[in-house]
Design an enzyme around this catalytic site. Sequence first.
Site, mmCIF file in Angstrom:
data_model
loop_
_atom_site.group_PDB
_atom_site.id
_atom_site.type_symbol
_atom_site.label_atom_id
_atom_site.label_comp_id
_atom_site.label_asym_id
_atom_site.label_seq_id
_atom_site.Cartn_x
_atom_site.Cartn_y
_atom_site.Cartn_z
ATOM 1 N N SER A 59 37.805 2.717 -57.562
ATOM 2 C CA SER A 59 38.685 1.546 -57.554
ATOM 3 C C SER A 59 38.149 0.392 -58.402
ATOM 4 O O SER A 59 38.915 -0.479 -58.814
ATOM 5 C CB SER A 59 38.922 1.068 -56.124
ATOM 6 O OG SER A 59 37.696 0.885 -55.443
ATOM 7 N N ASP A 94 37.541 -7.660 -47.565
ATOM 8 C CA ASP A 94 37.153 -7.012 -48.819
ATOM 9 C C ASP A 94 36.094 -7.826 -49.550
ATOM 10 O O ASP A 94 36.385 -8.844 -50.178
ATOM 11 C CB ASP A 94 38.384 -6.839 -49.717
ATOM 12 C CG ASP A 94 38.095 -5.981 -50.944
ATOM 13 O OD1 ASP A 94 36.912 -5.722 -51.233
ATOM 14 O OD2 ASP A 94 39.055 -5.578 -51.620
ATOM 15 N N HIS A 106 35.654 -5.307 -53.838
ATOM 16 C CA HIS A 106 36.484 -5.441 -55.033
ATOM 17 C C HIS A 106 36.471 -6.884 -55.519
ATOM 18 O O HIS A 106 35.913 -7.765 -54.869
ATOM 19 C CB HIS A 106 37.912 -4.971 -54.734
ATOM 20 C CG HIS A 106 37.986 -3.527 -54.346
ATOM 21 N ND1 HIS A 106 37.949 -3.110 -53.031
ATOM 22 C CD2 HIS A 106 38.049 -2.413 -55.101
ATOM 23 C CE1 HIS A 106 38.004 -1.783 -52.991
ATOM 24 N NE2 HIS A 106 38.057 -1.335 -54.236
#
Length: 355
Positions: A79, A331, A334
């Site tokens: 990702s 998160d 990311h």
Amino acid sequence: MRLQQREVGVVWDESVAGRRYDSENCDMRQAQKCVVNGKPDNGYLHWRWQPAGCNLSALDPAEFLHAVRGKHLAFVGDSIARTQAESLVCILSTFSRPETVHQYEERLGRKFWRWVFPAPHNVNISTYWSPFLVPSAHYAMTQETVILDALTEPWTADLDAMDVMVISVGHWFPRPAVYYDDGVISGVVSRPEVNRTDIGGGYLGVHRTAMRRTLEYVNAKSTTDKLVVVATISPAHFDARYGPNHRDACSRQKPYEEWEAEVSGAEAEMRKAVLDEAAAAAAHRRKPGLRFEVLDVTRLASMRPDGHPGIYIFRNAFAGRQVPETVANVDCRHWCAPGPVDTFNDILMKMVAAA
């Protein structure tokens, strides 16, 4: 350009008046659209990486599209690779709007995506989901079956169509897994219920093996000129003082000072594996037009705990409401976009220009 604070490292840039692009109207996953999702602090938009001895200029979309006219850029990996690709597309979209061609629906994670910038650019940018670079199957996101000796991933079929290949993996390797090599189980990682010994070198050894075999394959099978860029891991920043779903597990609003951002342990080993294997591939390249480079982002990313989405992974996540103490899917791995991930592409521009 007027800079404040450190001469080397992360510096506050007063010249940044706003966002580099409008993520609200750009094709990327909602979870990375921090501005749209209501992240209240915006300092992460103004801090930037200052290398020693030079200024790293922002990628110019017109210059980049000219440099890669008629080419196919492929981002292969997990990702983080996908986020870098989306960042690049959004930057370039400020100059030329692409057509989006997707092969899987967004609910499946945007695993294979393609953007086409029309004439006169004729530039294709693609993402290829391959978190181990070799074939794997996951079960409920908790355990993996990984085949180390079979490079039959979708990216291999398109290898000769790639002019620039960006490889970015790392975060999936610590997962519990069973590894196969030459048709038999060669070991496990964090699977005590399986009557097998741990694989030699643990997941760090697996990471190095996968990287080596991937680059050997690219070296052996490429029949066209190609720039192969291998990214080092970008560290996560979950605050160990809190549980992973606590609202403050990822809430820092300023970069680390240099003394706070030591790269050590597993991240240092994974970075070293990329440096070593890319150097070996370059030393044994089989054709002059095949070029191997390292996109070394570990240090610059290690200093940016402020640049993650944190709890702001949904549109207008907490607009006008108090943030609860426990929040699902915090998160801190990311990157916000716009944000630190754009720097990865600023560096990529320099590599493309030198090709």
